[in-house]
Design an enzyme around this catalytic site. Structure first.
Site, PDB file in Angstrom:
ATOM      1  N   SER A  39       0.527  -1.241  -0.193  1.00 53.05           N
ATOM      2  CA  SER A  39       0.284  -0.197   0.370  1.00 53.05           C
ATOM      3  C   SER A  39       0.797   1.138   0.000  1.00 53.05           C
ATOM      4  O   SER A  39       1.306   1.483  -0.856  1.00 53.05           O
ATOM      5  CB  SER A  39      -1.216  -0.054   1.478  1.00 53.05           C
ATOM      6  OG  SER A  39      -2.210   0.726   0.824  1.00 53.05           O
ATOM      7  N   ASP A  62       0.537  -3.014  -4.626  1.00 50.00           N
ATOM      8  CA  ASP A  62      -0.565  -2.309  -4.113  1.00 50.00           C
ATOM      9  C   ASP A  62       0.194  -0.788  -4.268  1.00 50.00           C
ATOM     10  O   ASP A  62      -0.074  -0.134  -2.979  1.00 50.00           O
ATOM     11  CB  ASP A  62      -1.557  -2.343  -3.593  1.00 50.00           C
ATOM     12  CG  ASP A  62      -2.627  -3.523  -4.299  1.00 50.00           C
ATOM     13  OD1 ASP A  62      -2.863  -4.517  -4.923  1.00 50.00           O
ATOM     14  OD2 ASP A  62      -3.679  -3.817  -2.717  1.00 50.00           O
ATOM     15  N   HIS A 123      -7.387  -5.438  -1.324  1.00 52.18           N
ATOM     16  CA  HIS A 123      -6.058  -5.591  -1.034  1.00 52.18           C
ATOM     17  C   HIS A 123      -5.447  -5.253   0.490  1.00 52.18           C
ATOM     18  O   HIS A 123      -4.218  -5.704   0.648  1.00 52.18           O
ATOM     19  CB  HIS A 123      -6.865  -3.669  -0.698  1.00 52.18           C
ATOM     20  CG  HIS A 123      -5.400  -2.418  -0.344  1.00 52.18           C
ATOM     21  ND1 HIS A 123      -4.413  -2.540  -1.072  1.00 52.18           N
ATOM     22  CD2 HIS A 123      -4.984  -1.924   0.989  1.00 52.18           C
ATOM     23  CE1 HIS A 123      -3.440  -1.854  -0.303  1.00 52.18           C
ATOM     24  NE2 HIS A 123      -3.677  -1.189   0.529  1.00 52.18           N
TER      25      HIS A 123
END
Length: 222
Positions: A39, A62, A123
């Protein structure tokens, strides 16, 4: 971060070390660093690798590019073997454009670069969170989250893909890779724990599941 290698070397060169650090003395090779993150941490790794000269390889799950200041993502180094793993739901125009712009900087380089799409996951499934917290609790906390039927398969697919990338980037070390990235690309660019283009059967549950990872960008892997 740009001082991480020097700090580690300084600590490990001391005559007296804390007990927890003794096991690492003489075993950390800071001249070939590998950065990994998920992330915002994924985007941070990509940006930090531009500043740390001894980073050889980078893996980002991600990567959340949009909040990063543009100067932080200006590319001055394209000699970093990079792998992006992105789940199929992690997509919106600004972030997709930033990722694509990042990829374009590596088009004419000789370094390994891969982008893989993780199918059938969300995610948070890119981390070990989904395998630790019961699915029913996740459904209560995040009713719209994608929850694979077998979290460990998602994690194993991630491990297998990263091991293949690291083996290509750092062939002098052993990462217990099942395949090479070239093999994965040749076999329809799709992998689950088995390389296949068809749904396969889980030997334990007798259930069929679809391939998990699809390679979308593949550059300079041998």
């Amino acid at each position: 971060l740009d001082q991480a290698g020097a700090v580690a070397s300084s600590i490990l060169s001391r005559t007296t070390l804390p007990e927890t650090l003794k096991q690492f003395k003489g075993r950390l090779l800071t001249e070939r660093l590998i950065l990994m993150g998920h992330s915002f941490g994924g985007a941070t790794c990509l940006a930090a690798a531009q500043e740390i000269q001894n980073v050889k390889c980078c893996v980002a799950w991600d990567p959340w590019m949009f909040p990063m200041p543009q100067p932080a993502l200006q590319i001055s180094r394209t000699d970093i073997d990079t792998l992006l793993i992105i789940n199929e739901k992690f997509t919106w125009s600004e972030n997709d454009a930033a990722i694509q712009n990042f990829i374009e900087n590596f088009r004419n380089t000789q370094n390994c670069f891969g982008k893989a799409r993780m199918l059938g996951s969300g995610h948070m499934d890119q981390s070990d969170l989904a395998s630790i917290i019961p699915s029913k609790i996740i459904q209560i906390l995040r009713p719209n989250s994608s929850i694979p039927t077998n979290h460990h398969r998602v994690l194993q697919a991630n491990i297998d893909l990263v091991a293949a990338h690291l083996t290509a980037s750092l062939p002098m070390y052993s990462f217990d890779s099942k395949w090479t990235m070239a093999e994965l690309s040749t076999l329809n660019r799709q992998i689950s724990p088995l390389v296949t283009n068809e749904s396969i059967k889980d030997e334990e549950t007798e259930e069929f599941f679809d391939p998990i990872i699809k390679l979308e960008t593949f550059m300079n892997y041998k």
